[in-house]
Design an enzyme around this catalytic site. Structure first.
Site, PDB file in Angstrom:
ATOM      1  N   VAL A 128       6.467  -9.480   4.176  1.00  0.00           N
ATOM      2  CA  VAL A 128       7.710  -8.698   4.006  1.00  0.00           C
ATOM      3  C   VAL A 128       8.724  -8.956   5.121  1.00  0.00           C
ATOM      4  O   VAL A 128       9.887  -8.594   4.995  1.00  0.00           O
ATOM      5  CB  VAL A 128       7.468  -7.172   3.861  1.00  0.00           C
ATOM      6  CG1 VAL A 128       6.674  -6.841   2.614  1.00  0.00           C
ATOM      7  CG2 VAL A 128       6.830  -6.569   5.097  1.00  0.00           C
ATOM      8  N   ASN A 153       4.804  -0.125   0.590  1.00  0.00           N
ATOM      9  CA  ASN A 153       3.572   0.353   1.219  1.00  0.00           C
ATOM     10  C   ASN A 153       3.150  -0.454   2.440  1.00  0.00           C
ATOM     11  O   ASN A 153       2.511   0.086   3.340  1.00  0.00           O
ATOM     12  CB  ASN A 153       2.448   0.325   0.157  1.00  0.00           C
ATOM     13  CG  ASN A 153       1.083   0.495   0.762  1.00  0.00           C
ATOM     14  OD1 ASN A 153       0.693   1.607   1.124  1.00  0.00           O
ATOM     15  ND2 ASN A 153       0.338  -0.601   0.917  1.00  0.00           N
ATOM     16  N   TYR A 178       5.825   3.342  15.943  1.00  0.00           N
ATOM     17  CA  TYR A 178       5.357   3.558  14.562  1.00  0.00           C
ATOM     18  C   TYR A 178       6.070   4.777  13.960  1.00  0.00           C
ATOM     19  O   TYR A 178       6.599   4.723  12.845  1.00  0.00           O
ATOM     20  CB  TYR A 178       3.843   3.761  14.590  1.00  0.00           C
ATOM     21  CG  TYR A 178       3.205   4.015  13.248  1.00  0.00           C
ATOM     22  CD1 TYR A 178       3.051   3.000  12.318  1.00  0.00           C
ATOM     23  CD2 TYR A 178       2.725   5.288  12.915  1.00  0.00           C
ATOM     24  CE1 TYR A 178       2.454   3.235  11.077  1.00  0.00           C
ATOM     25  CE2 TYR A 178       2.121   5.531  11.688  1.00  0.00           C
ATOM     26  CZ  TYR A 178       1.988   4.502  10.772  1.00  0.00           C
ATOM     27  OH  TYR A 178       1.388   4.742   9.558  1.00  0.00           O
TER      28      TYR A 178
HETATM   29  P1  NDP Z   1      -4.128  -1.024   5.903  1.00  0.00           P
HETATM   30  O1  NDP Z   1      -4.031  -1.528   7.305  1.00  0.00           O
HETATM   31  O2  NDP Z   1      -5.457  -0.757   5.303  1.00  0.00           O
HETATM   32  O3  NDP Z   1      -3.335  -2.045   4.928  1.00  0.00           O
HETATM   33  C1  NDP Z   1      -2.035  -2.434   5.237  1.00  0.00           C
HETATM   34  C2  NDP Z   1      -1.524  -3.304   4.128  1.00  0.00           C
HETATM   35  O4  NDP Z   1      -0.195  -3.742   4.488  1.00  0.00           O
HETATM   36  C3  NDP Z   1      -2.373  -4.573   3.968  1.00  0.00           C
HETATM   37  O5  NDP Z   1      -2.434  -4.925   2.606  1.00  0.00           O
HETATM   38  C4  NDP Z   1      -1.574  -5.601   4.742  1.00  0.00           C
HETATM   39  O6  NDP Z   1      -1.767  -6.927   4.323  1.00  0.00           O
HETATM   40  C5  NDP Z   1      -0.151  -5.175   4.419  1.00  0.00           C
HETATM   41  N1  NDP Z   1       0.816  -5.726   5.348  1.00  0.00           N
HETATM   42  C6  NDP Z   1       0.923  -5.490   6.676  1.00  0.00           C
HETATM   43  N2  NDP Z   1       1.933  -6.206   7.196  1.00  0.00           N
HETATM   44  C7  NDP Z   1       2.472  -6.909   6.160  1.00  0.00           C
HETATM   45  C8  NDP Z   1       3.539  -7.839   6.051  1.00  0.00           C
HETATM   46  N3  NDP Z   1       4.283  -8.199   7.116  1.00  0.00           N
HETATM   47  N4  NDP Z   1       3.831  -8.374   4.829  1.00  0.00           N
HETATM   48  C9  NDP Z   1       3.107  -8.024   3.743  1.00  0.00           C
HETATM   49  N5  NDP Z   1       2.066  -7.167   3.789  1.00  0.00           N
HETATM   50  C10 NDP Z   1       1.761  -6.623   4.985  1.00  0.00           C
HETATM   51  O7  NDP Z   1      -3.193   0.237   5.867  1.00  0.00           O
HETATM   52  P2  NDP Z   1      -3.252   1.554   4.968  1.00  0.00           P
HETATM   53  O8  NDP Z   1      -3.659   1.218   3.601  1.00  0.00           O
HETATM   54  O9  NDP Z   1      -3.988   2.574   5.740  1.00  0.00           O
HETATM   55  O10 NDP Z   1      -1.716   1.969   5.014  1.00  0.00           O
HETATM   56  C11 NDP Z   1      -0.800   1.676   3.972  1.00  0.00           C
HETATM   57  C12 NDP Z   1       0.526   2.320   4.331  1.00  0.00           C
HETATM   58  O11 NDP Z   1       0.335   3.732   4.495  1.00  0.00           O
HETATM   59  C13 NDP Z   1       1.122   1.811   5.639  1.00  0.00           C
HETATM   60  O12 NDP Z   1       2.514   1.720   5.521  1.00  0.00           O
HETATM   61  C14 NDP Z   1       0.723   2.897   6.634  1.00  0.00           C
HETATM   62  O13 NDP Z   1       1.618   2.945   7.719  1.00  0.00           O
HETATM   63  C15 NDP Z   1       0.810   4.128   5.765  1.00  0.00           C
HETATM   64  N6  NDP Z   1       0.012   5.251   6.281  1.00  0.00           N
HETATM   65  C16 NDP Z   1      -1.352   5.160   6.385  1.00  0.00           C
HETATM   66  C17 NDP Z   1      -2.070   6.213   6.879  1.00  0.00           C
HETATM   67  C18 NDP Z   1      -3.562   6.206   7.017  1.00  0.00           C
HETATM   68  O14 NDP Z   1      -4.106   7.191   7.548  1.00  0.00           O
HETATM   69  N7  NDP Z   1      -4.269   5.199   6.577  1.00  0.00           N
HETATM   70  C19 NDP Z   1      -1.390   7.462   7.289  1.00  0.00           C
HETATM   71  C20 NDP Z   1       0.023   7.447   7.124  1.00  0.00           C
HETATM   72  C21 NDP Z   1       0.690   6.377   6.632  1.00  0.00           C
HETATM   73  P3  NDP Z   1      -2.920  -7.865   4.996  1.00  0.00           P
HETATM   74  O15 NDP Z   1      -4.185  -7.527   4.260  1.00  0.00           O
HETATM   75  O16 NDP Z   1      -2.401  -9.238   4.761  1.00  0.00           O
HETATM   76  O17 NDP Z   1      -2.970  -7.497   6.453  1.00  0.00           O
END
Ligand code: NDP
Length: 252
Positions: A69, A95, A160
Site C-alpha cells: 500500500v 485494513n 501508531y
Molecule cells: P497483522 O499484523 O496480523 O496483519 C497486518 C496485515 O497488514 C497483514 O496482512 C500485512 O501483510 C498487511 N500489511 C502491513 N503492511 C502492509 C503494506 N505496506 N502493504 C500491504 N499490506 C500490508 O495485523 P492485525 O490483523 O492485527 O491488524 C489489522 C488492522 O487492524 C491493522 O490496521 C491494525 O492496526 C488494526 N488493529 C489491530 C488490533 C489488534 O489488536 N490486533 C487492534 C486495533 C487495530 P503481510 O502479511 O505482508 O505483512
C-alpha cells in the site's frame, strides 16, 4: 457466528492486508456471504492461491492483488487493471497496518514515516486511487480499520496512535465530501484482538490488559469481521462518518 447480509452477495470488496489476521477473517466472512473478495497481499503467490481457494470453498469469488500500500504506482496499476477489466469495486476495507511500540524519545524518523505511510497515507492513497471507480459503482461503503488508541492515545504508541487518529479525520472528511455520490465512510476502532500483532505481547502483559477490559478477554477477528460486514452492507445504510469501538469495554 457471522450474521448474514443478503445484499453482500456479488458485492465486489477490496480488503487490504487480507492474507492474515483481521483482514483474512474479513475476507472469509465476506466470502461466506457470496461476495467477490478482492484481497490484497504482499507475500508469496502460493499462499495467495491457497487463500483464493479457501475463499471460494466458503462460497465467494476471490481475486488476489499483490501490492504494497506504500507503493502508489504498483497499487494504482493493480487497481486500475482490476476495475477496468473485471468489475467496479463498491466496498473497501482499509485494513493493512503496522505497529511499532516504543517510547517517543526512542522513535526514529524512519519508523514514524513507515507507520504513517502504511496506516494513514496508504489508506488515503488506496481510497483516492479508487475514487473515480467509486463514481461508477453503487452503494459504496468504505471501512477504515483504526484502533482504540487512535481515540484514547497510548504510551509507547505515539506514532501508531497518531496514524490511527488521522484515519478518523480522513474518514469524516470523505463522508462529507462524497455523500452526495452515494458513498459512505466509517471507522472501526478495535481494542485488543487476538492476531499476530497482539501475539507479540508476553503472557504477563496480556493478563494485565485483560484486567482492564470489562469483558475480561481479547476480541476475536471474527467479531471484527462481523462489524465490518454490517458496515459494508445496506443494513447500515444511514450510517456515515461514524467511529465505532469494538473493545470489550476497554474505553468506556
Ligand atoms: P497483522 O499484523 O496480523 O496483519 C497486518 C496485515 O497488514 C497483514 O496482512 C500485512 O501483510 C498487511 N500489511 C502491513 N503492511 C502492509 C503494506 N505496506 N502493504 C500491504 N499490506 C500490508 O495485523 P492485525 O490483523 O492485527 O491488524 C489489522 C488492522 O487492524 C491493522 O490496521 C491494525 O492496526 C488494526 N488493529 C489491530 C488490533 C489488534 O489488536 N490486533 C487492534 C486495533 C487495530 P503481510 O502479511 O505482508 O505483512
Amino acid at each position: 457466528m457471522i450474521a448474514k447480509y443478503t445484499d453482500l452477495e456479488g458485492k465486489v470488496v477490496l480488503v487490504t492486508g487480507g492474507a492474515r489476521g483481521i483482514g483474512k477473517s474479513i475476507c472469509l466472512a465476506l466470502a461466506s456471504q457470496g461476495a467477490h473478495v478482492v484481497f490484497n497481499y504482499r507475500g508469496d503467490e502460493a499462499k495467495a492461491t491457497a487463500l483464493a481457494g479457501e475463499l471460494e470453498t466458503v462460497g465467494g469469488k476471490a481475486t488476489g492483488l499483490k501490492f504494497d500500500v506504500t507503493d502508489y504506482e504498483a497499487m494504482t496499476k493493480a487497481l486500475d487493471e482490476f476495475t477496468k477489466n473485471v468489475a467496479p469495486i463498491s466496498g473497501l476495507v482499509n485494513n493493512a497496518g503496522i505497529s511499532k511500540d516504543t517510547l517517543l524519545l526512542r522513535l526514529k524518523p524512519d519508523e514514524i514515516s513507515s507507520i504513517i505511510d502504511t496506516n494513514l497515507k496508504g489508506s488515503m492513497m488506496v481510497t483516492q486511487a479508487l475514487s473515480r471507480n467509486f463514481l461508477r459503482a453503487e452503494n459504496v461503503s468504505i471501512v477504515h480499520m483504526s484502533s482504540i488508541v487512535g481515540v484514547m492515545g497510548n504510551a509507547s504508541q505515539a506514532a501508531y496512535a497518531a496514524s490511527k487518529a488521522g484515519l478518523i479525520g480522513f474518514s469524516k472528511s470523505i463522508a462529507k465530501e462524497l455523500a452526495s455520490r452515494n458513498l459512505r465512510s466509517n471507522v472501526i476502532c478495535p481494542g485488543f484482538i487476538q492476531t499476530d500483532m497482539t501475539d507479540a505481547l508476553n503472557e504477563k502483559a496480556k493478563e494485565e490488559y485483560n484486567k482492564s477490559i470489562p469483558l475480561g478477554r481479547f476480541g476475536t477477528t471474527e467479531e471484527v469481521a462481523n462489524l465490518t460486514c454490517f458496515l459494508l452492507s445496506r443494513a447500515s445504510g444511514y450510517m456515515t462518518g461514524e467511529v465505532i469501538k469494538i473493545d470489550g469495554g476497554l474505553y468506556i
